[in-house]
Structure formats: C-alpha cells, structure tokens
Design an enzyme around this catalytic site. Structure first.
Site, PDB file in Angstrom:
ATOM      1  N   GLY A 169       0.834  -1.196   0.000  1.00 58.84           N
ATOM      2  CA  GLY A 169       0.000   0.000   0.000  1.00 58.84           C
ATOM      3  C   GLY A 169       0.868   1.245   0.000  1.00 58.84           C
ATOM      4  O   GLY A 169       2.063   1.176   0.314  1.00 58.84           O
ATOM      5  N   GLN A 206       2.905  10.006   1.729  1.00 58.84           N
ATOM      6  CA  GLN A 206       4.202   9.314   1.747  1.00 58.84           C
ATOM      7  C   GLN A 206       5.073   9.685   0.551  1.00 58.84           C
ATOM      8  O   GLN A 206       6.277   9.463   0.561  1.00 58.84           O
ATOM      9  CB  GLN A 206       3.996   7.790   1.751  1.00 58.84           C
ATOM     10  CG  GLN A 206       3.377   7.266   3.036  1.00 58.84           C
ATOM     11  CD  GLN A 206       3.204   5.774   2.994  1.00 58.84           C
ATOM     12  OE1 GLN A 206       2.259   5.259   2.412  1.00 58.84           O
ATOM     13  NE2 GLN A 206       4.127   5.044   3.597  1.00 58.84           N
ATOM     14  N   CYS A 226       5.621  -0.283   7.647  1.00 58.63           N
ATOM     15  CA  CYS A 226       5.300   0.929   6.885  1.00 58.63           C
ATOM     16  C   CYS A 226       6.527   1.341   6.090  1.00 58.63           C
ATOM     17  O   CYS A 226       7.639   1.334   6.617  1.00 58.63           O
ATOM     18  CB  CYS A 226       4.898   2.051   7.843  1.00 58.63           C
ATOM     19  SG  CYS A 226       4.427   3.573   7.002  1.00 58.63           S
ATOM     20  N   LEU A 227       6.307   1.699   4.825  1.00 60.79           N
ATOM     21  CA  LEU A 227       7.431   2.118   3.983  1.00 60.79           C
ATOM     22  C   LEU A 227       8.069   3.407   4.501  1.00 60.79           C
ATOM     23  O   LEU A 227       9.213   3.697   4.177  1.00 60.79           O
ATOM     24  CB  LEU A 227       6.957   2.302   2.534  1.00 60.79           C
ATOM     25  CG  LEU A 227       6.521   1.007   1.826  1.00 60.79           C
ATOM     26  CD1 LEU A 227       5.887   1.335   0.473  1.00 60.79           C
ATOM     27  CD2 LEU A 227       7.692   0.050   1.656  1.00 60.79           C
ATOM     28  N   HIS A 268      -4.708   1.408   7.595  1.00 57.61           N
ATOM     29  CA  HIS A 268      -3.335   1.920   7.702  1.00 57.61           C
ATOM     30  C   HIS A 268      -3.127   3.085   6.724  1.00 57.61           C
ATOM     31  O   HIS A 268      -2.588   4.130   7.096  1.00 57.61           O
ATOM     32  CB  HIS A 268      -2.352   0.767   7.419  1.00 57.61           C
ATOM     33  CG  HIS A 268      -0.913   1.152   7.339  1.00 57.61           C
ATOM     34  ND1 HIS A 268       0.032   0.722   8.246  1.00 57.61           N
ATOM     35  CD2 HIS A 268      -0.227   1.925   6.455  1.00 57.61           C
ATOM     36  CE1 HIS A 268       1.209   1.222   7.920  1.00 57.61           C
ATOM     37  NE2 HIS A 268       1.087   1.949   6.827  1.00 57.61           N
ATOM     38  N   GLU A 269      -3.573   2.913   5.479  1.00 57.74           N
ATOM     39  CA  GLU A 269      -3.396   3.968   4.467  1.00 57.74           C
ATOM     40  C   GLU A 269      -4.262   5.183   4.791  1.00 57.74           C
ATOM     41  O   GLU A 269      -3.820   6.334   4.621  1.00 57.74           O
ATOM     42  CB  GLU A 269      -3.741   3.461   3.067  1.00 57.74           C
ATOM     43  CG  GLU A 269      -2.982   2.244   2.567  1.00 57.74           C
ATOM     44  CD  GLU A 269      -1.489   2.335   2.766  1.00 57.74           C
ATOM     45  OE1 GLU A 269      -0.947   3.449   2.855  1.00 57.74           O
ATOM     46  OE2 GLU A 269      -0.845   1.273   2.873  1.00 57.74           O
ATOM     47  N   HIS A 276      -2.691   7.458   7.196  1.00 60.61           N
ATOM     48  CA  HIS A 276      -1.694   8.367   6.596  1.00 60.61           C
ATOM     49  C   HIS A 276      -2.364   9.669   6.137  1.00 60.61           C
ATOM     50  O   HIS A 276      -1.758  10.731   6.208  1.00 60.61           O
ATOM     51  CB  HIS A 276      -1.015   7.721   5.387  1.00 60.61           C
ATOM     52  CG  HIS A 276       0.113   6.793   5.724  1.00 60.61           C
ATOM     53  ND1 HIS A 276       1.259   7.203   6.377  1.00 60.61           N
ATOM     54  CD2 HIS A 276       0.294   5.470   5.480  1.00 60.61           C
ATOM     55  CE1 HIS A 276       2.097   6.172   6.509  1.00 60.61           C
ATOM     56  NE2 HIS A 276       1.529   5.102   5.976  1.00 60.61           N
TER      57      HIS A 276
END
Ligand code: GNR
Ligand code: NI
Length: 174
Positions: free
Chosen positions: A46, A51, A94-95, A136-137, A140
C-alpha cells in the site's frame, strides 16, 4: 511512469491532514499510476499520498501474491462508513518506517466509500489484510502512523531508531 521518493519518519509531511481531491483528471490518474509503480518497486502492499509528498486524499493498494499478476487498487477520497466492533491485532510495517514492525489492534472489517479513477462512487466491504491495509493507508491521510497506535514506550523506541538511521545516512552521503 515514474518512481517517486518515499518520505521516511520523522518528517512533518507525514503529519499533515491530506485534502480532498476536487477533480479526478488525467493529472491525478498519472500520480496514482506513479504511486502504483513506486509501491511495486519498494516493494509494499500500500501507499498513501502523503508518503510521496502529495497532500491529496489518495491511496493505492496491491495485495496480489508474489508471482501472481499485479492487481493494483486505487482509492480517491476514501471514507470509513462502517467498522466492525470486533477488533484484532495485526503485525504492521510501513514504507515510511522501514524495518520497523508492531502489532496494531484495529476493527476486523470496514466498509469504505471512495471514488474510483473515473470519478465514480464506489463502496468496498473489506476484511482481513485489505481491511488492515485500508485503515493503515487512511491513517496516513490524517497524518497518523502505525506507531501512533502503540504504547509511547515502543513508539519512542522505533522513532529514536529512525532518527539515528536518518542521521547516519546523512553522514554517509555527506
Ligand atoms: O507494505 C506495507 N505492508 C503492510 C503490512 C501490514 C500492514 C500494513 C502495511 S502497509 C505497508 C506499506 C505502507 O507503508 N503503506 O502506507
Ligand atoms: Ni504506511
């Protein structure tokens, strides 16, 4: 198509509340395609607008298994319209917090309303990994990271590690 740089914590750009998309146009579709390419290259399952430095309420997800054909999903202005009372912990990464993991407790199922890349209203009933990833997204888009859901002790451990790694990287590249 382009691979975009992914912003890593700590960074104020990960803490902003993203703004609703006003027009679903070719420029937005280009950005979504770039986000899909960036997510695949990372690799991740994702990626949310903030991000990659976008202030827009957009996110992409691809849960296709290794070796299976890619199956990217794109969400514009997503909203949770229902969440199950039942919650469950899931190990998240998480990236923007590379190599850091923690169990996060979230509703098991959610109903999400969003616009697709043609601007059409859609709704998805998500469970399991899709429900985890969507929440999660969407966090953000509110400037929230998964570490904001865990104890202050574990959050600070992870954030201190991130700060150290960032300083080290800055020294090496200087
Ligand atoms: O690649 C990712 N894996 C992941 C694993 C468990 C729960 C959430 C995620 S999302 C993450 C990519 C990312 O940082 N998206 O914002
Ligand atoms: Ni993330």
């Amino acid at each position: 198509m382009a691979i975009l740089p992914i912003i890593e914590a700590p960074d104020p750009r990960l803490k902003i509340k993203a703004k609703p998309v006003k027009a679903v146009d070719d420029r937005l579709r280009q950005l979504l395609d770039d986000m899909v390419e960036t997510m695949h290259a990372a690799p991740g399952i994702g990626l949310a607008g903030p991000q990659v430095g976008s202030e827009l309420r957009i996110l992409v997800i691809d849960l296709a298994r290794d070796g299976a054909p890619p199956a990217p999903m794109k969400f514009i202005n997503p909203e949770i319209v229902w969440a199950s009372e039942e919650t469950r912990p899931w190990e998240e990464g998480c990236l923007s917090l590379p190599e850091q993991f923690a169990e996060v407790e979230r509703p098991v199922e959610v109903m999400v309303r969003y616009l697709d890349e043609t601007g059409k209203k859609q709704e998805v009933h998500a469970k399991e990994l899709l429900a985890v990833c969507l929440q999660h997204e969407m966090d953000h888009l509110e400037g929230i990271l998964f570490v904001d859901h865990i104890s202050a002790l574990r959050r600070n451990m992870i954030l201190r590690k991130m700060t150290k790694t960032k300083k080290l990287k800055a020294t090496v590249s200087a």
